[in-house]
Design a protein around this motif. Structure first.
Motif, PDB file in Angstrom:
ATOM      1  N   SER A  16       0.627  -1.211   0.065  1.00  0.00           N
ATOM      2  CA  SER A  16       0.057   0.019  -0.098  1.00  0.00           C
ATOM      3  C   SER A  16       0.728   1.201   0.010  1.00  0.00           C
ATOM      4  O   SER A  16       2.286   1.178  -0.158  1.00  0.00           O
ATOM      5  CB  SER A  16      -0.825   0.145   1.263  1.00  0.00           C
ATOM      6  N   GLU A  17       0.269   2.346   0.123  1.00  0.00           N
ATOM      7  CA  GLU A  17       0.898   3.655   0.258  1.00  0.00           C
ATOM      8  C   GLU A  17       1.936   3.467   1.513  1.00  0.00           C
ATOM      9  O   GLU A  17       1.639   2.900   2.504  1.00  0.00           O
ATOM     10  CB  GLU A  17       0.110   4.755   0.503  1.00  0.00           C
ATOM     11  N   ARG A  18       3.239   3.936   1.385  1.00  0.00           N
ATOM     12  CA  ARG A  18       3.996   3.829   2.369  1.00  0.00           C
ATOM     13  C   ARG A  18       4.297   5.295   3.257  1.00  0.00           C
ATOM     14  O   ARG A  18       4.132   6.302   2.482  1.00  0.00           O
ATOM     15  CB  ARG A  18       5.463   3.581   1.831  1.00  0.00           C
ATOM     16  N   HIS A  19       4.484   5.019   4.548  1.00  0.00           N
ATOM     17  CA  HIS A  19       4.488   6.443   5.329  1.00  0.00           C
ATOM     18  C   HIS A  19       5.922   6.149   6.223  1.00  0.00           C
ATOM     19  O   HIS A  19       6.435   5.004   6.505  1.00  0.00           O
ATOM     20  CB  HIS A  19       3.359   6.325   6.321  1.00  0.00           C
ATOM     21  N   ALA A  20       6.425   7.346   6.544  1.00  0.00           N
ATOM     22  CA  ALA A  20       7.584   7.143   7.256  1.00  0.00           C
ATOM     23  C   ALA A  20       7.597   7.850   8.692  1.00  0.00           C
ATOM     24  O   ALA A  20       6.721   9.098   8.756  1.00  0.00           O
ATOM     25  CB  ALA A  20       8.877   7.710   6.542  1.00  0.00           C
ATOM     26  N   TYR A  21       7.893   7.243   9.703  1.00  0.00           N
ATOM     27  CA  TYR A  21       7.795   7.955  10.946  1.00  0.00           C
ATOM     28  C   TYR A  21       9.361   7.845  11.605  1.00  0.00           C
ATOM     29  O   TYR A  21       9.800   6.788  12.071  1.00  0.00           O
ATOM     30  CB  TYR A  21       6.853   7.259  12.194  1.00  0.00           C
ATOM     31  N   PRO A  22       9.895   8.987  12.070  1.00  0.00           N
ATOM     32  CA  PRO A  22      11.337   8.713  12.741  1.00  0.00           C
ATOM     33  C   PRO A  22      11.141   8.209  14.222  1.00  0.00           C
ATOM     34  O   PRO A  22      10.088   8.546  14.764  1.00  0.00           O
ATOM     35  CB  PRO A  22      11.670  10.378  13.108  1.00  0.00           C
ATOM     36  N   LEU A  23      11.936   7.199  14.616  1.00  0.00           N
ATOM     37  CA  LEU A  23      11.669   6.527  15.756  1.00  0.00           C
ATOM     38  C   LEU A  23      12.578   7.151  16.779  1.00  0.00           C
ATOM     39  O   LEU A  23      13.836   7.223  16.995  1.00  0.00           O
ATOM     40  CB  LEU A  23      12.242   5.161  15.299  1.00  0.00           C
ATOM     41  N   ASN A  24      12.236   7.630  17.972  1.00  0.00           N
ATOM     42  CA  ASN A  24      12.692   8.046  19.261  1.00  0.00           C
ATOM     43  C   ASN A  24      11.854   7.476  20.507  1.00  0.00           C
ATOM     44  O   ASN A  24      11.093   6.957  20.249  1.00  0.00           O
ATOM     45  CB  ASN A  24      12.727   9.542  19.020  1.00  0.00           C
ATOM     46  N   LEU A  25      12.745   7.511  21.540  1.00  0.00           N
ATOM     47  CA  LEU A  25      12.146   7.241  23.035  1.00  0.00           C
ATOM     48  C   LEU A  25      12.023   8.758  23.551  1.00  0.00           C
ATOM     49  O   LEU A  25      13.103   9.472  23.635  1.00  0.00           O
ATOM     50  CB  LEU A  25      13.021   6.271  23.534  1.00  0.00           C
ATOM     51  N   SER A  26      10.926   9.081  23.722  1.00  0.00           N
ATOM     52  CA  SER A  26      10.617  10.207  24.524  1.00  0.00           C
ATOM     53  C   SER A  26       9.724  10.018  26.084  1.00  0.00           C
ATOM     54  O   SER A  26       8.879   9.120  25.925  1.00  0.00           O
ATOM     55  CB  SER A  26       9.714  11.053  23.641  1.00  0.00           C
ATOM     56  N   TYR A  27      10.342  10.552  26.988  1.00  0.00           N
ATOM     57  CA  TYR A  27       9.354  10.377  28.401  1.00  0.00           C
ATOM     58  C   TYR A  27       9.555  11.525  29.514  1.00  0.00           C
ATOM     59  O   TYR A  27      10.649  12.154  29.297  1.00  0.00           O
ATOM     60  CB  TYR A  27       9.822   9.172  28.905  1.00  0.00           C
ATOM     61  N   MET A  28       8.488  11.447  29.898  1.00  0.00           N
ATOM     62  CA  MET A  28       8.518  12.770  31.040  1.00  0.00           C
ATOM     63  C   MET A  28       9.154  12.029  32.245  1.00  0.00           C
ATOM     64  O   MET A  28       8.543  10.887  32.660  1.00  0.00           O
ATOM     65  CB  MET A  28       7.274  13.276  31.201  1.00  0.00           C
ATOM     66  N   PRO A  29       9.929  12.464  32.754  1.00  0.00           N
ATOM     67  CA  PRO A  29      10.632  12.168  34.110  1.00  0.00           C
ATOM     68  C   PRO A  29       9.633  12.062  35.018  1.00  0.00           C
ATOM     69  O   PRO A  29       9.487  10.892  36.007  1.00  0.00           O
ATOM     70  CB  PRO A  29      11.729  12.784  34.682  1.00  0.00           C
ATOM     71  N   ARG A  30       8.621  13.171  35.283  1.00  0.00           N
ATOM     72  CA  ARG A  30       7.507  13.011  36.199  1.00  0.00           C
ATOM     73  C   ARG A  30       6.144  13.257  35.433  1.00  0.00           C
ATOM     74  O   ARG A  30       5.821  14.366  35.097  1.00  0.00           O
ATOM     75  CB  ARG A  30       7.526  13.845  37.476  1.00  0.00           C
ATOM     76  N   PRO A  31       5.498  12.282  35.116  1.00  0.00           N
ATOM     77  CA  PRO A  31       4.124  12.767  34.036  1.00  0.00           C
ATOM     78  C   PRO A  31       3.052  13.247  34.952  1.00  0.00           C
ATOM     79  O   PRO A  31       1.885  12.850  34.614  1.00  0.00           O
ATOM     80  CB  PRO A  31       3.814  11.434  33.543  1.00  0.00           C
ATOM     81  N   ILE A  32       3.215  14.378  35.832  1.00  0.00           N
ATOM     82  CA  ILE A  32       2.224  14.999  36.521  1.00  0.00           C
ATOM     83  C   ILE A  32       2.670  16.442  36.835  1.00  0.00           C
ATOM     84  O   ILE A  32       3.630  16.760  36.613  1.00  0.00           O
ATOM     85  CB  ILE A  32       1.988  14.266  37.995  1.00  0.00           C
ATOM     86  N   HIS A  33       1.805  17.170  37.097  1.00  0.00           N
ATOM     87  CA  HIS A  33       1.938  18.441  37.671  1.00  0.00           C
ATOM     88  C   HIS A  33       0.846  19.042  38.378  1.00  0.00           C
ATOM     89  O   HIS A  33      -0.107  18.153  38.571  1.00  0.00           O
ATOM     90  CB  HIS A  33       1.938  19.393  36.080  1.00  0.00           C
ATOM     91  N   HIS A  34       0.653  20.116  38.933  1.00  0.00           N
ATOM     92  CA  HIS A  34      -0.147  20.763  39.581  1.00  0.00           C
ATOM     93  C   HIS A  34      -1.701  20.501  38.689  1.00  0.00           C
ATOM     94  O   HIS A  34      -2.002  20.930  37.796  1.00  0.00           O
ATOM     95  CB  HIS A  34      -0.080  22.306  39.921  1.00  0.00           C
ATOM     96  N   ARG A  35      -2.562  19.520  39.266  1.00  0.00           N
ATOM     97  CA  ARG A  35      -3.994  19.337  39.073  1.00  0.00           C
ATOM     98  C   ARG A  35      -4.006  18.948  37.419  1.00  0.00           C
ATOM     99  O   ARG A  35      -4.669  19.064  36.518  1.00  0.00           O
ATOM    100  CB  ARG A  35      -4.808  20.470  39.039  1.00  0.00           C
ATOM    101  N   CYS A  36      -2.974  18.211  37.248  1.00  0.00           N
ATOM    102  CA  CYS A  36      -2.744  17.655  35.808  1.00  0.00           C
ATOM    103  C   CYS A  36      -1.887  16.172  35.586  1.00  0.00           C
ATOM    104  O   CYS A  36      -1.021  16.243  36.447  1.00  0.00           O
ATOM    105  CB  CYS A  36      -1.881  18.694  34.898  1.00  0.00           C
TER     106      CYS A  36
END
Length: 407
Positions: free
Chosen positions: A278-298
């Motif tokens: 089918s039609e080909r798509h490209a995505y750059p591959l990286n590892l991304s992460y938040m050290p602390r996935p929280i914040h004030h009321r979030c």
């Protein structure tokens, strides 16, 4: 309900505002709507920038594997029955290292299961999820973009591109790698570049896939094939092929016959002959992460909290565990009459997610670096490891548990 139904500039007060309505955000909204019940139900707003069609970046032409553990959780939330008809079962997984002797198999029958997981096409899933959302009391703003986030002690005010304002006790950021919520708070994110690009496409083959999935490690990166539903009687596989950036660009633009020939050489004929792509798509591959996935009321979930290399197909499965953990924390807070946006609640979520999240991220990085490295002692070690899995089946249990999305 769409943004057109909310054209006044009054402030809409809700308990929870979810920013981002792709897989993680839509699943969370539906689960919250179902679990809130009739006694003191939570009011929920979902803000999504794109309609759920082929132009939606989260509901595009890709396919994903939903692991057995994730299907269990989706069933518990009442969502899998809505999606099951879209799934193609993975009954067996073949794992190999190109040019080396290491290979092994994971078989559903060994674990007394019908399937190790199911493959679904994201575009079709998006249509079902949004159809279900329209049957709930979730206030759906779509298409609508977050323009500004105004923090306060007891709430956050979200200003949309239409000028509308939503005041929420808790904001859930499910708005992906380029999270507007995260940038609004100037929160850090750690990124690791793997110097790889993934070619994504659907393949037609000359023989049925028999519900086999394949993970083949090559010198340029992993090559994965997932079974898909037939199209007009033609067997199909979903391809994820990791290559260095230059090689990926070459393959992206190569004539179809050349692409299929190069892919066949890299993978072999175990899945049959590749006869169309089918039609080909490209995505750059990286590892991304938040050290602390929280914040004030979030709190941050899914790809807003972390994006993974697709080497083991764990992206959505890890994101769903974010959703499930957040639901448990919120339900406990609601039953105890707590403020659902309080620091106690956000920190409870952080604590619950810490081990699973950190171990999954570490394991993915280890797999990517370990199986892309051709240093012979490392290659020998990993191939012996694969062979040991075949020689001593009990060793497969923890590997299978991870592959099936169990913590």
């Amino acid at each position: 309900m769409t943004v057109a139904d909310h054209m006044d500039n009054s402030v809409q007060n809700v308990d929870i505002a979810i920013v981002g309505g792709a897989m993680a955000g839509a699943t969370l909204a539906l689960a919250l709507a179902r679990l809130s019940g009739t006694e003191k139900p939570l009011s929920i707003a979902l803000i999504e920038a794109h309609l759920p069609d082929h132009n939606h970046p989260g509901f595009d032409a890709r396919s994903i594997a939903i692991a057995h553990g994730s299907i269990f959780e989706l069933s518990r939330l009442g969502l899998w029955p809505k999606l099951a008809h879209l799934g193609t079962a993975i009954k067996d997984i073949h794992i190999s290292d190109r040019g080396h002797f290491g290979m092994t198999e994971l078989n559903a029958s060994q674990f007394h299961l019908d399937a190790l997981g199911h493959v679904v096409e994201l575009e079709r899933v998006g249509q079902v999820l949004f159809s279900e959302l329209n049957k709930t009391q979730v206030k759906l703003y779509c298409p609508a973009k977050l323009s500004e986030l105004i923090p306060d002690i007891d709430s956050h005010t979200l200003v949309l591109d239409s000028g509308e304002r939503i005041c929420a006790k808790l904001v859930v950021a499910a708005d992906g790698l380029q999270s507007k919520v995260r940038s609004s708070f100037y929160l850090p994110i750690t990124q690791v570049a793997f110097e790889q690009t993934a070619i994504i496409a659907n393949l037609q083959t000359d023989k049925p896939h028999q519900h086999w999935a394949y993970e083949r490690f090559t010198e340029t990166g992993p090559l994965a094939l997932l079974p898909m539903a037939d199209s007009q009687g033609q067997p199909r596989l979903s391809l994820v092929w990791a290559l260095d950036h230059h090689r990926a660009q070459t393959m992206l633009n190569a004539p179809k016959a050349e692409f299929l020939a190069e892919l066949q050489q890299a993978f072999g004929y175990r899945a049959g002959q590749f006869i169309d792509v089918s039609e080909r798509h490209a995505y750059p591959l990286n590892l991304s992460y938040m050290p602390r996935p929280i914040h004030h009321r979030c709190v941050f979930i899914g790809n807003a909290a972390q994006t993974l290399h697709p080497i083991a197909g764990q992206g959505f499965n890890l994101g769903l565990r974010d959703v499930v953990s957040l639901l448990e924390v919120l339900n406990t807070a609601r039953e105890q009459g707590e403020d659902i946006g309080s620091a106690a609640v956000t920190h409870a979520y952080l604590h619950v997610r810490e081990h699973d999240r950190n171990s999954t991220i570490r394991n993915i990085e280890f797999l990517v670096r370990g199986f892309s490295n051709q240093y012979w002692p490392l290659a020998l070690g990993r191939n012996l490891g694969l062979r040991l899995l075949s020689w001593f089946p009990p060793l497969k249990t923890p590997v299978a548990q991870k592959a099936m999305g169990w913590k």
